[in-house]
Design a protein around this motif. Sequence first.
Motif, short mmCIF file in Angstrom:
data_model
loop_
_atom_site.label_atom_id
_atom_site.label_comp_id
_atom_site.label_asym_id
_atom_site.label_seq_id
_atom_site.Cartn_x
_atom_site.Cartn_y
_atom_site.Cartn_z
N VAL A 149 0.86 -1.17 0.00
CA VAL A 149 0.00 0.00 0.00
C VAL A 149 0.90 1.22 0.00
N ASP B 209 -1.99 6.25 -0.13
CA ASP B 209 -3.25 5.51 -0.04
C ASP B 209 -3.52 4.96 1.35
N ARG B 210 -2.63 5.14 2.27
CA ARG B 210 -2.82 4.62 3.62
C ARG B 210 -3.90 5.41 4.35
N ALA B 211 -4.50 4.80 5.36
CA ALA B 211 -5.56 5.45 6.12
C ALA B 211 -5.06 6.70 6.83
N GLU B 212 -3.77 6.75 7.13
CA GLU B 212 -3.20 7.91 7.80
C GLU B 212 -3.14 9.14 6.90
N ARG C 152 -5.56 10.18 4.75
CA ARG C 152 -6.87 10.65 4.33
C ARG C 152 -7.13 12.07 4.83
N ARG D 184 -5.97 -4.58 12.11
CA ARG D 184 -5.83 -4.13 10.72
C ARG D 184 -5.50 -5.29 9.78
N ASP E 59 -4.86 0.48 4.15
CA ASP E 59 -5.75 1.46 3.52
C ASP E 59 -7.20 1.30 3.94
#
Length: 153
Positions: free
Chosen positions: A30, A34-37, A39, A88, A93
């Motif tokens: 990933v 594109d990682r959740a961090e 966003r 996780r 992502d």
Amino acid sequence: MRRALLRTALVSLACLAGLSAAEAAGGRYVAPPDRAEARIVPMYGNLPGCDDPAVLSHLSSWFDSREAKFWGPLRALSYDRIAQLGFRPWGADFIPRRFCSARLLLNNGIYHRVDYSVRENLGLFGMTWNVNWCVAGLDRERSYAPDCKMARP
């Protein structure tokens, strides 16, 4: 023994090549954007543990409320054998989740397995964590059938 050494060697080579150990062990790559961090509303995975009193209290409250309103006099009394099943597990992502399982004692004296996940930013107005849960044997509408399997990772 040889498999363990081979796996360790492969992970070491992948780390030297710039991949993380999870990606080298079979996870997918990933990219950082594109990682959740990364966003607009970042998610860091700072979630309470499976045995956190706030998590268990939240779970008990929702269980007791549902049972009193729809099904009958069952109430959650205590939890034991609390274990984390995954953190996780689907990748960096996705919304961070901590999957847990425990044994729940009800007021009728019977133990049931409860599978639950602590999810980030899915609480009130997306400001806090939330708990999604299923009690084995009491999933009367089969929302997580079979036997709460769909509440696990």
